[in-house]
Design a protein around this motif. Structure first.
Motif, PDB file in Angstrom:
ATOM      1  N   THR A 189      34.611  58.077  -0.437  1.00  0.00           N
ATOM      2  CA  THR A 189      34.982  58.151   1.157  1.00  0.00           C
ATOM      3  C   THR A 189      33.436  58.160   1.557  1.00  0.00           C
ATOM      4  O   THR A 189      31.513  58.944   0.935  1.00  0.00           O
ATOM      5  CB  THR A 189      35.193  59.283   2.000  1.00  0.00           C
ATOM      6  N   ILE A 190      32.601  57.870   2.353  1.00  0.00           N
ATOM      7  CA  ILE A 190      31.526  57.120   2.254  1.00  0.00           C
ATOM      8  C   ILE A 190      31.696  58.145   3.862  1.00  0.00           C
ATOM      9  O   ILE A 190      31.965  57.077   5.464  1.00  0.00           O
ATOM     10  CB  ILE A 190      30.741  56.244   2.921  1.00  0.00           C
ATOM     11  N   LEU A 191      30.628  58.948   4.947  1.00  0.00           N
ATOM     12  CA  LEU A 191      30.959  59.730   5.894  1.00  0.00           C
ATOM     13  C   LEU A 191      29.474  58.988   6.396  1.00  0.00           C
ATOM     14  O   LEU A 191      28.806  59.407   6.521  1.00  0.00           O
ATOM     15  CB  LEU A 191      30.929  60.695   5.944  1.00  0.00           C
ATOM     16  N   ALA A 192      29.566  58.301   7.437  1.00  0.00           N
ATOM     17  CA  ALA A 192      28.617  57.391   7.897  1.00  0.00           C
ATOM     18  C   ALA A 192      28.915  57.144  10.078  1.00  0.00           C
ATOM     19  O   ALA A 192      28.432  56.260  10.532  1.00  0.00           O
ATOM     20  CB  ALA A 192      28.259  56.335   8.125  1.00  0.00           C
ATOM     21  N   THR A 193      29.083  59.108  10.225  1.00  0.00           N
ATOM     22  CA  THR A 193      29.840  58.806  12.096  1.00  0.00           C
ATOM     23  C   THR A 193      28.340  59.082  12.751  1.00  0.00           C
ATOM     24  O   THR A 193      28.512  58.804  14.279  1.00  0.00           O
ATOM     25  CB  THR A 193      30.770  59.616  11.728  1.00  0.00           C
ATOM     26  N   GLY A 194      27.401  59.555  11.977  1.00  0.00           N
ATOM     27  CA  GLY A 194      26.114  59.517  13.238  1.00  0.00           C
ATOM     28  C   GLY A 194      26.216  60.549  13.868  1.00  0.00           C
ATOM     29  O   GLY A 194      26.681  61.258  13.525  1.00  0.00           O
ATOM     30  N   PRO A 195      25.445  60.513  14.774  1.00  0.00           N
ATOM     31  CA  PRO A 195      25.032  61.902  15.983  1.00  0.00           C
ATOM     32  C   PRO A 195      25.763  61.649  16.492  1.00  0.00           C
ATOM     33  O   PRO A 195      25.542  63.216  17.513  1.00  0.00           O
ATOM     34  CB  PRO A 195      23.844  61.050  16.110  1.00  0.00           C
ATOM     35  N   LEU A 196      26.612  61.319  17.396  1.00  0.00           N
ATOM     36  CA  LEU A 196      27.665  61.245  17.993  1.00  0.00           C
ATOM     37  C   LEU A 196      29.519  60.965  17.837  1.00  0.00           C
ATOM     38  O   LEU A 196      30.456  60.684  17.712  1.00  0.00           O
ATOM     39  CB  LEU A 196      27.668  60.543  19.381  1.00  0.00           C
TER      40      LEU A 196
END
Ligand SMILES: Cc1cc2nc3c(=O)[nH]c(=O)nc-3n(C[C@H](O)[C@H](O)[C@H](O)COP(=O)(O)OP(=O)(O)OC[C@H]3O[C@@H](n4cnc5c(N)ncnc54)[C@H](O)[C@@H]3O)c2cc1C
Length: 470
Positions: free
Chosen positions: A133-140
């Motif tokens: 899994t790549i977690l790329a959910t950003g600043p929000l």
């Protein structure tokens, strides 16, 4: 047993790049994006890679830090940078894009990719370890997922606000004025101290109070009281004539050696400046210096103008300006390997602003590295680390546990970092002229990355690294 698809969470700059890299390696991807069902307070569309604010990716020229990052991304077939090049609009020396064409194109390319399945749902938890899994959910990052990340990483390892002081290049500080010392001469002289006399302090305070403020977004205004524990420097100035002198500008225990013999203890008091701005090293060599306690909401142009009034900082060059805004990011030096894998779970990777990088291209760089490494893991190969001489490598090393200073800090000082020449190692032969030095950094990166790319393409399939992962 590993799942037969790689999962990418978040189709922002990092997630889009990551999904593209994995799919281009011939591996099926599930790309999860919560918009439009559930949006963030800053996004307005359901498009992938939406640029939430400026349409600029920073300097174009490859002898600038951002430009070098763009060039490196091009070398590795980055979808983000290719799309930015395709939809560039004239912007002087910067790479700026037509934001809607840029995001429309990314959405179309990924949605039509035969190996990418797009799911428009909010991811509520961290998937099991069998799923790469790549977690790329950003600043929000959405609240539900953020609370799961907090649970997974530990309470102090996930931040929700970014109250960062400016960082300046160490070699832009005037060493004739600034002196090195620690308070009460304790330990090594770790700080660079900028001395202010009474008149300088008074003028500086007035300018701070009157300086133009950056606008907070509505959703950030609601949470502005969060910052009571960590006030902007201009607010401290506003609270009273002496308040800064009892706070970040206190000079007690600091004596200016440039004003005479410090061993003459009786006269020490005369050598104590009226106020002091302290600069702390961000890296071992002191190429980057942090202005201690200078988190601020001033506009960037105002920060440059006002902070350059501090004695010794007249020519200061800013790597990043101070900010105070909503930003979910990890204490990455304690949590992540330079491959962007979590130390705690090697099949979970993170990319983008959530790892503590700053800027659109930097987010894409994280997506690129996480995408390459997720593909390698899927194919049972060892993940890679980009060379430190490259902008991608130096940035990823800075935000990961390769950063020994940050990784060992008990009380964290980690703050997000953009691409910067202050992060790359010194050249073997020092070059004084800045333009030539930056050019040399660029040439070195290009040479090193050529070899790195070749070795990546030739890496052996025999490497059974996953045996130790699961
Ligand atoms: C208000 C604001 C202004 C900014 N201005 C600039 C600027 O001018 N220049 C600049 O370089 N940077 C700016 N940034 C930083 C900018 O957000 C990053 O540079 C860049 O967008 C980071 O890319 P990313 O992929 O990490 O995150 P994002 O681009 O934000 O992508 C994350 C994606 O994950 C999705 N997501 C979140 N949670 C979930 C979930 N649980 N399930 C599924 N999907 C989820 C989001 O909808 C989003 O699409 C700004 C940030 C904010 C908040």
């Amino acid at each position: 047993m590993l799942d037969n698809k790689v999962l990418v969470i978040g189709a922002g700059l990092a997630g889009t790049e990551a999904a593209w890299q994995v799919a281009n390696a011939g591996i099926p991807v599930i790309l999860v994006e919560m918009r439009p069902l559930h949006s963030t307070p800053a996004h307005h569309t359901s498009d992938f890679g939406e640029l939430v604010c400026s349409n600029s990716f920073g300097a174009l020229s490859s002898d600038r830090a951002a430009g070098l990052l763009h060039e490196e991304l091009r070398t590795f077939n980055s979808l983000i940078i290719k799309t930015a090049d395709n939809f560039a609009v004239p912007a002087g020396g910067a790479l700026a894009v037509d934001r809607s064409k840029f995001s429309n194109s990314l959405t179309e390319v990924l949605s039509k990719h035969p190996l990418i399945e797009v799911k428009r749902i909010e991811q509520l938890d961290i998937p099991p370890k069998e799923t790469i899994t790549i977690l790329a959910t950003g600043p929000l990052t959405s609240d539900s997922l953020a609370s799961q990340i907090k649970k997974f990483t530990g309470i102090d390892s996930c931040h929700f606000y970014d109250a960062a002081s400016p960082i300046i290049y160490g070699d832009s500080v005037n060493r004739e004025i600034v002196f090195k010392a620690s308070r009460y001469d304790k330990g090594d002289p770790a700080y660079f101290n900028c001395p202010l006399d009474k008149d300088e302090y008074t003028t500086f305070r007035k300018e701070l109070i009157e300086g133009e403020q950056a606008c907070l977004k509505d959703f950030e205004k609601e949470s502005a009281n969060f910052f009571e524990a960590c006030l902007p420097i201009e607010e401290i100035a506003r609270r009273g004539v002496e308040t800064m002198r009892y706070g970040p500008l206190k000079s007690i225990g600091l004596w200016n050696p440039k004003w005479g013999n410090l061993f003459d203890k009786e006269n020490r008091i005369k050598k104590r400046p009226h106020a002091i701005v302290q600069l702390r090293k961000e890296d071992l060599e002191g190429k980057l210096l942090n202005m201690v306690g200078f988190q601020t909401n001033l506009k960037w142009s105002e920060q440059k103008r006002i902070f350059r009034m501090i004695p010794g900082l007249e020519q200061a060059e800013f790597v990043r300006f101070g900010v105070m805004h909503r930003n979910t990011f990890l204490e990455s030096p304690k949590l992540l390997l330079p491959t962007l894998q979590f130390l705690k779970r090697k099949t979970l990777l993170a990319a983008g602003q959530i790892t503590g990088t700053e800027g659109y291209a930097a987010a894409a760089a994280g997506g690129l590295l996480a995408g390459i490494n997720a593909s390698l893991l899927f194919n049972k190969k060892s993940p890679v680390i980009f060379p430190n001489e490259s902008m991608i490598g130096s940035l990823m090393n800075f935000i990961s546990n390769k950063n020994k200073i940050m990784a060992s800090h008990k009380k964290s000082k980690f703050q997000p970092m953009p691409a910067s020449f202050g992060l790359v190692p010194e050249l073997v032969c020092k070059i004084k002229d800045k333009k030539l030095r930056y050019k040399a950094y660029q040439e070195r990166s290009s040479k090193v990355l050529k070899g790195f790319k070749r070795s990546l393409e030739n890496s052996s399939l025999k490497d059974q690294c996953l045996l130790e992962i699961i």
